[in-house]
Design a protein around this motif. Structure first.
Motif, short mmCIF file in Angstrom:
data_model
loop_
_atom_site.label_atom_id
_atom_site.label_comp_id
_atom_site.label_asym_id
_atom_site.label_seq_id
_atom_site.Cartn_x
_atom_site.Cartn_y
_atom_site.Cartn_z
N LEU A 157 0.84 -1.19 0.00
CA LEU A 157 0.00 0.00 0.00
C LEU A 157 0.88 1.25 0.00
CD1 LEU A 157 -2.39 -1.11 2.90
CD2 LEU A 157 -2.74 -1.45 0.44
N VAL A 158 0.39 2.28 -0.64
CA VAL A 158 1.02 3.60 -0.59
C VAL A 158 -0.09 4.61 -0.32
CG1 VAL A 158 2.30 5.38 -1.83
CG2 VAL A 158 2.88 2.96 -2.18
N PHE A 159 0.07 5.40 0.74
CA PHE A 159 -0.92 6.41 1.06
C PHE A 159 -0.42 7.79 0.62
CE2 PHE A 159 -1.80 3.01 4.12
CZ PHE A 159 -3.15 2.83 3.89
N ASP A 160 -1.28 8.50 -0.07
CA ASP A 160 -0.95 9.85 -0.53
C ASP A 160 -0.95 10.86 0.61
OD1 ASP A 160 -0.76 9.07 -3.14
OD2 ASP A 160 -2.62 9.99 -3.80
N HIS A 161 -0.10 11.87 0.48
CA HIS A 161 -0.23 13.13 1.20
C HIS A 161 -0.46 12.98 2.71
CE1 HIS A 161 -0.57 14.33 -2.92
NE2 HIS A 161 -1.82 13.98 -3.05
N TYR A 162 0.43 12.22 3.37
CA TYR A 162 0.31 12.02 4.83
C TYR A 162 -1.04 11.39 5.21
CZ TYR A 162 4.32 15.20 5.59
OH TYR A 162 5.56 15.80 5.60
N TYR B 226 3.70 2.30 2.63
CA TYR B 226 4.50 3.52 2.56
C TYR B 226 3.55 4.71 2.62
CZ TYR B 226 8.38 0.68 0.68
OH TYR B 226 9.37 -0.25 0.49
N VAL B 227 4.10 5.86 2.99
CA VAL B 227 3.33 7.10 2.98
C VAL B 227 4.12 8.16 2.22
CG1 VAL B 227 2.27 8.94 4.36
CG2 VAL B 227 2.24 6.59 5.19
N LYS B 228 3.45 8.82 1.30
CA LYS B 228 4.07 9.93 0.57
C LYS B 228 3.95 11.21 1.39
CE LYS B 228 3.49 8.17 -4.12
NZ LYS B 228 3.09 8.48 -5.50
N ILE B 229 5.08 11.83 1.67
CA ILE B 229 5.04 13.12 2.36
C ILE B 229 5.04 14.22 1.30
CG2 ILE B 229 5.96 12.34 4.56
CD1 ILE B 229 8.70 13.47 3.68
N ASN C 32 3.10 28.03 7.72
CA ASN C 32 3.92 27.33 8.70
C ASN C 32 3.96 25.84 8.36
OD1 ASN C 32 5.28 26.34 10.89
ND2 ASN C 32 3.76 26.97 12.42
N TYR C 33 5.09 25.39 7.83
CA TYR C 33 5.25 23.97 7.51
C TYR C 33 5.72 23.16 8.71
CZ TYR C 33 4.75 24.98 2.51
OH TYR C 33 4.28 25.35 1.28
N ALA C 34 6.01 23.80 9.83
CA ALA C 34 6.53 23.10 11.00
C ALA C 34 5.53 22.07 11.53
CB ALA C 34 6.90 24.08 12.11
N TYR C 35 4.26 22.29 11.28
CA TYR C 35 3.25 21.34 11.75
C TYR C 35 3.46 19.95 11.17
CZ TYR C 35 0.40 25.23 13.54
OH TYR C 35 -0.07 26.32 14.24
N PHE C 36 4.12 19.86 10.01
CA PHE C 36 4.31 18.56 9.37
C PHE C 36 5.42 17.74 10.05
CE2 PHE C 36 2.25 20.86 5.87
CZ PHE C 36 1.33 19.91 5.44
N THR C 37 6.29 18.39 10.82
CA THR C 37 7.46 17.71 11.36
C THR C 37 7.11 16.48 12.20
OG1 THR C 37 8.75 19.75 11.31
CG2 THR C 37 9.56 17.99 12.73
N PRO C 38 6.25 16.58 13.21
CA PRO C 38 5.95 15.37 14.00
C PRO C 38 5.25 14.28 13.20
CG PRO C 38 4.52 17.20 14.65
CD PRO C 38 5.57 17.77 13.77
N LEU C 39 4.44 14.66 12.21
CA LEU C 39 3.80 13.66 11.37
C LEU C 39 4.85 12.88 10.59
CD1 LEU C 39 0.81 15.72 9.87
CD2 LEU C 39 0.82 14.33 11.94
N ALA C 40 5.77 13.60 9.96
CA ALA C 40 6.81 12.96 9.16
C ALA C 40 7.69 12.07 10.02
CB ALA C 40 7.66 14.02 8.46
#
Length: 311
Positions: A194-199, A226-229, A238-246
Motif C-alpha cells: 500500500l502507498v498512502f498519498d499526502h500524509y 509507505y506514505v508519501k510526504i 507554517n510547515y513546521a506542523y508537518f514535522t511530528p507527522l513525518a
C-alpha cells in the motif's frame, strides 16, 4: 485591416509567448535554492503531467480542470532540485486514460516510472502494456471522487487488489484518515503493498493524536505500507506542523512534490482552475528537519523508491 507588418509582429509575439510558456513554466518553479546534499538517484515520487487538451482530452466526469503542466516544465523543476528520478501519477482529470502520463514518462526515459488509473473496462492486455512501459502500481483516488463511505472504499480496494496482486504492483490510495481507520483490517490483510498519498490527508495542525493517524502509523510500522510526504493545496504559512507527522512515519516515507500542485478545491469541468504556486525548493529544504540523518534521507529519496518502483 491588418497589414503585413502588423501580422508579422503579432505572429512573432505569439511565437514568443509559446516559447516562454515552455521555457518559463506557468506551473510553479522553485524560488529557493536547495541547501543540503541530494544523494545520486533521488526520486520525486509524486508528480502529474497535464498535457495539451487537444492531444490529451480531459475526462468528461472530472471534478476540476487544471492548467497545462508539461514534461519540459517538470524537467526544469527537477534540475533545480537536483532530482534524477520521477514517478508520474495519472491525475483524476484523465479518468482511466494514462496517455498523458505515458507522454511524461517517455520524456524522462529510464528515470521515470508510472502509477496508473484503471477501471472495470481496463483489460489484462492493457495492464501488460502499462507494465512494459514502466508502470508499477495503480491509484485509487477516493478523495477527489468524493468517496468517503468506507464500504464503497473497501469494495473499490478489494476489486483493485484482485486485478494487480499477481503483478507485484502496489495500490496507491488517496483517501482520508477516517476511511483508513475504518478499513484498517482490510488494509492490514492486503495482498499487495500500500502507498498512502499526502500524509494520509492528515490535518497537519491537529498533530499525531488526530483520529486515524495511529492506524496509518500501525500500517506503516507493520511493513505493509509507505506514505508519501507530499503536501497538498497551496503554500503554507507554517510547515513546521508537518514535522511530528513525518517523524512518526520516517522509515517508510516516500518524498514527493505533488507538482504541478493542482487546485481541485471548488473546481468544475467548465472553468480552468489555476495551479497553486508553491516554492518546492523551500519545502524540499525542510526534509533535513524532518530527517536530520543523511542516511535516513538517502533511504527516503533513493532506497525506498528504488525498491518500490524497481529503478
Amino acid at each position: 485591416m491588418i497589414g503585413r507588418r502588423e501580422f508579422v509582429v503579432g505572429a512573432a509575439a505569439v511565437g514568443l509567448m509559446i516559447e516562454q510558456r515552455i521555457s518559463h513554466a506557468a506551473a510553479s518553479q522553485p524560488a529557493t535554492r536547495i541547501n543540503f546534499e541530494i544523494p545520486a538517484g533521488a526520486c520525486d515520487c509524486h508528480t502529474h503531467i497535464h498535457g495539451d487538451p487537444a492531444k490529451f482530452p480531459w475526462f468528461a466526469k472530472r471534478t476540476y480542470t487544471p492548467e497545462m503542466a508539461l514534461p519540459e516544465e517538470m524537467s526544469a523543476l527537477h534540475k533545480a532540485l537536483n532530482i534524477q528520478r520521477v514517478v508520474i501519477v495519472t491525475p483524476s482529470v484523465y479518468g482511466p486514460d494514462n496517455s498523458a502520463t505515458i507522454y511524461g514518462m517517455a520524456a524522462r526515459g529510464k528515470d521515470a516510472r508510472g502509477v496508473a488509473v484503471i477501471d472495470d473496462k481496463t483489460t489484462d492486455a492493457e495492464l501488460d502494456r502499462l507494465a512494459s512501459l514502466g508502470f508499477k502500481g495503480i491509484r485509487l483516488n477516493l478523495s477527489t471522487a468524493g468517496i468517503n463511505d468506507p464500504k464503497v472504499a473497501t469494495e473499490s480496494f478489494v476489486r483493485a487488489a484482485d486485478r494487480v496482486k499477481t503483478r507485484n504492483w502496489h495500490i496507491q490510495l488517496n483517501t482520508t484518515l477516517p476511511v483508513i481507520a475504518a478499513m484498517k483490517d482490510t488494509l492490514a490483510a492486503s495482498p499487495v503493498t500500500l502507498v498512502f498519498d499526502h500524509y494520509g490527508n492528515a490535518n497537519e495542525e491537529l498533530g499525531v493524536a488526530q483520529p486515524g493517524f495511529s492506524d496509518l502509523v500501525s500500517l506503516v510500522k507493520s511493513g505493509k505500507a509507505y506514505v508519501k510526504i507530499s503536501v497538498t493545496a497551496g503554500p503554507r504559512q507554517n510547515y513546521a506542523y508537518f514535522t511530528p507527522l513525518a517523524q512518526m512515519l520516517i522509515d517508510r516515507i516516500l518524498w514527493g512534490t505533488n507538482w504541478p500542485h493542482p487546485n481541485s478545491v471548488g473546481g468544475s469541468a467548465s472553468t480552468v482552475s489555476p495551479l497553486w504556486q508553491v516554492d518546492d525548493g523551500l519545502v524540499f529544504n525542510l526534509l533535513p528537519t524532518w530527517a536530520p540523518d543523511a542516511a535516513v534521507r538517502k533511504k527516503i529519496l533513493v532506497d525506498n523508491p528504488a525498491r518500490l518502483y524497481e529503478f
